[in-house]
Design a protein around this motif. Structure first.
Motif, PDB file in Angstrom:
ATOM      1  N   THR A 134     -29.606  -5.074  15.946  1.00 57.33           N
ATOM      2  CA  THR A 134     -30.276  -5.746  17.056  1.00 57.33           C
ATOM      3  C   THR A 134     -31.790  -5.644  16.974  1.00 57.33           C
ATOM      4  O   THR A 134     -32.500  -6.619  17.208  1.00 57.33           O
ATOM      5  CB  THR A 134     -29.784  -5.177  18.399  1.00 57.33           C
ATOM      6  OG1 THR A 134     -28.360  -5.247  18.427  1.00 57.33           O
ATOM      7  CG2 THR A 134     -30.352  -5.938  19.568  1.00 57.33           C
ATOM      8  N   GLY A 135     -32.308  -4.460  16.663  1.00 58.99           N
ATOM      9  CA  GLY A 135     -33.753  -4.249  16.616  1.00 58.99           C
ATOM     10  C   GLY A 135     -34.487  -5.243  15.743  1.00 58.99           C
ATOM     11  O   GLY A 135     -35.456  -5.867  16.184  1.00 58.99           O
ATOM     12  N   PRO A 136     -34.052  -5.435  14.498  1.00 57.79           N
ATOM     13  CA  PRO A 136     -34.741  -6.411  13.647  1.00 57.79           C
ATOM     14  C   PRO A 136     -34.709  -7.836  14.215  1.00 57.79           C
ATOM     15  O   PRO A 136     -35.674  -8.578  14.073  1.00 57.79           O
ATOM     16  CB  PRO A 136     -33.973  -6.326  12.323  1.00 57.79           C
ATOM     17  CG  PRO A 136     -33.436  -4.929  12.298  1.00 57.79           C
ATOM     18  CD  PRO A 136     -33.086  -4.635  13.738  1.00 57.79           C
ATOM     19  N   VAL A 137     -33.622  -8.207  14.866  1.00 60.23           N
ATOM     20  CA  VAL A 137     -33.565  -9.552  15.477  1.00 60.23           C
ATOM     21  C   VAL A 137     -34.593  -9.641  16.595  1.00 60.23           C
ATOM     22  O   VAL A 137     -35.313 -10.634  16.727  1.00 60.23           O
ATOM     23  CB  VAL A 137     -32.142  -9.870  16.001  1.00 60.23           C
ATOM     24  CG1 VAL A 137     -32.129 -11.157  16.804  1.00 60.23           C
ATOM     25  CG2 VAL A 137     -31.162  -9.949  14.845  1.00 60.23           C
ATOM     26  N   LEU A 138     -34.685  -8.589  17.414  1.00 57.47           N
ATOM     27  CA  LEU A 138     -35.679  -8.571  18.486  1.00 57.47           C
ATOM     28  C   LEU A 138     -37.095  -8.647  17.930  1.00 57.47           C
ATOM     29  O   LEU A 138     -37.969  -9.276  18.518  1.00 57.47           O
ATOM     30  CB  LEU A 138     -35.523  -7.308  19.334  1.00 57.47           C
ATOM     31  CG  LEU A 138     -34.340  -7.300  20.284  1.00 57.47           C
ATOM     32  CD1 LEU A 138     -34.012  -5.878  20.716  1.00 57.47           C
ATOM     33  CD2 LEU A 138     -34.601  -8.180  21.488  1.00 57.47           C
ATOM     34  N   LEU A 139     -37.324  -8.019  16.800  1.00 58.34           N
ATOM     35  CA  LEU A 139     -38.649  -8.063  16.180  1.00 58.34           C
ATOM     36  C   LEU A 139     -38.981  -9.442  15.649  1.00 58.34           C
ATOM     37  O   LEU A 139     -40.151  -9.817  15.585  1.00 58.34           O
ATOM     38  CB  LEU A 139     -38.748  -7.036  15.049  1.00 58.34           C
ATOM     39  CG  LEU A 139     -38.813  -5.587  15.499  1.00 58.34           C
ATOM     40  CD1 LEU A 139     -38.721  -4.663  14.295  1.00 58.34           C
ATOM     41  CD2 LEU A 139     -40.065  -5.321  16.289  1.00 58.34           C
ATOM     42  N   ASP A 140     -37.975 -10.207  15.265  1.00 60.11           N
ATOM     43  CA  ASP A 140     -38.203 -11.545  14.730  1.00 60.11           C
ATOM     44  C   ASP A 140     -38.486 -12.580  15.814  1.00 60.11           C
ATOM     45  O   ASP A 140     -38.895 -13.693  15.494  1.00 60.11           O
ATOM     46  CB  ASP A 140     -37.002 -12.014  13.898  1.00 60.11           C
ATOM     47  CG  ASP A 140     -36.958 -11.343  12.540  1.00 60.11           C
ATOM     48  OD1 ASP A 140     -37.995 -10.796  12.101  1.00 60.11           O
ATOM     49  OD2 ASP A 140     -35.881 -11.355  11.913  1.00 60.11           O
ATOM     50  N   LEU A 141     -38.266 -12.223  17.079  1.00 63.24           N
ATOM     51  CA  LEU A 141     -38.574 -13.168  18.156  1.00 63.24           C
ATOM     52  C   LEU A 141     -40.064 -13.438  18.138  1.00 63.24           C
ATOM     53  O   LEU A 141     -40.863 -12.603  17.734  1.00 63.24           O
ATOM     54  CB  LEU A 141     -38.153 -12.597  19.518  1.00 63.24           C
ATOM     55  CG  LEU A 141     -36.665 -12.296  19.678  1.00 63.24           C
ATOM     56  CD1 LEU A 141     -36.412 -11.659  21.043  1.00 63.24           C
ATOM     57  CD2 LEU A 141     -35.836 -13.550  19.516  1.00 63.24           C
ATOM     58  N   THR A 142     -40.461 -14.589  18.582  1.00 57.00           N
ATOM     59  CA  THR A 142     -41.860 -14.987  18.555  1.00 57.00           C
ATOM     60  C   THR A 142     -42.732 -13.921  19.189  1.00 57.00           C
ATOM     61  O   THR A 142     -42.513 -13.529  20.324  1.00 57.00           O
ATOM     62  CB  THR A 142     -42.055 -16.316  19.317  1.00 57.00           C
ATOM     63  OG1 THR A 142     -41.191 -17.282  18.742  1.00 57.00           O
ATOM     64  CG2 THR A 142     -43.483 -16.781  19.258  1.00 57.00           C
ATOM     65  N   LEU A 143     -43.710 -13.473  18.416  1.00 53.95           N
ATOM     66  CA  LEU A 143     -44.648 -12.482  18.922  1.00 53.95           C
ATOM     67  C   LEU A 143     -45.883 -13.187  19.441  1.00 53.95           C
ATOM     68  O   LEU A 143     -46.416 -14.073  18.785  1.00 53.95           O
ATOM     69  CB  LEU A 143     -45.060 -11.507  17.824  1.00 53.95           C
ATOM     70  CG  LEU A 143     -43.975 -10.563  17.307  1.00 53.95           C
ATOM     71  CD1 LEU A 143     -44.491  -9.793  16.108  1.00 53.95           C
ATOM     72  CD2 LEU A 143     -43.528  -9.621  18.385  1.00 53.95           C
ATOM     73  N   GLY A 144     -46.333 -12.801  20.614  1.00 55.50           N
ATOM     74  CA  GLY A 144     -47.572 -13.344  21.151  1.00 55.50           C
ATOM     75  C   GLY A 144     -48.751 -12.728  20.418  1.00 55.50           C
ATOM     76  O   GLY A 144     -48.594 -11.808  19.611  1.00 55.50           O
TER      77      GLY A 144
END
Length: 159
Positions: A134-144
């Motif tokens: 899950t963590g890596p997927v969350l990190l791949d979300l668009t970063l502001g």
């Protein structure tokens, strides 16, 4: 049993904050965009999470959202009980009230099942939920702008 939309959003926001660098402090709008929820819903949920001590929210320059230590390590069971409320799963007392309510065994069975659901979550925390994959997927979300992912822990020597 299905979680309310509000609880779903709360968990997404907390999980997103859990993988960001401690100094990132994204705005509510940035987190809402990253987890794919409307800003207005996210703002209400962030307010509730702040009230529960799960996140801190600061306004102005250098402000933003951050997950608290209690938010990262606290038990999910009590958090979900608080977010969902522990009312009946069925509407026995709704209008019109169920004619079986005085002799029904379903209500008690559903209450027991509901508590078992929450009890299953008691040993887990937000920190547990953001472990791989899950963590890596969350990190791949668009970063502001300026939002850096939390650095990966360095594995020490084994054995």
């Amino acid at each position: 049993m299905r979680l309310t939309k509000s609880t779903d959003i709360a968990l997404r926001i907390a999980m997103r904050l859990a993988v960001l660098d401690e100094g990132a402090n994204p705005t509510t709008r940035e987190v809402a965009e990253a987890v794919g929820v409307p800003y207005t819903h996210a703002a209400k949920v962030v307010s509730r999470l702040q009230h529960l001590g799960v996140v801190t929210a600061r306004r102005g320059h250098g402000g933003g959202l951050a997950l608290t230590t209690a938010g990262r390590t606290g038990s999910l069971g009590p958090l979900l009980r608080e977010l969902e409320g522990v009312g009946d799963v069925v509407g026995c007392e709704d209008e019109p009230p169920c004619p079986l309510r005085s002799a029904c065994r379903l209500r008690g069975a559903l209450r027991t099942a509901q508590e078992a659901f929450f009890a299953t979550l008691d040993p887990l925390s937000i920190g547990d939920l953001v472990a791989g994959p899950t963590g890596p997927v969350l990190l791949d979300l668009t970063l502001g702008p300026g939002l850096a992912p939390r650095p990966e822990p360095v594995a020490g020597p084994t054995g």
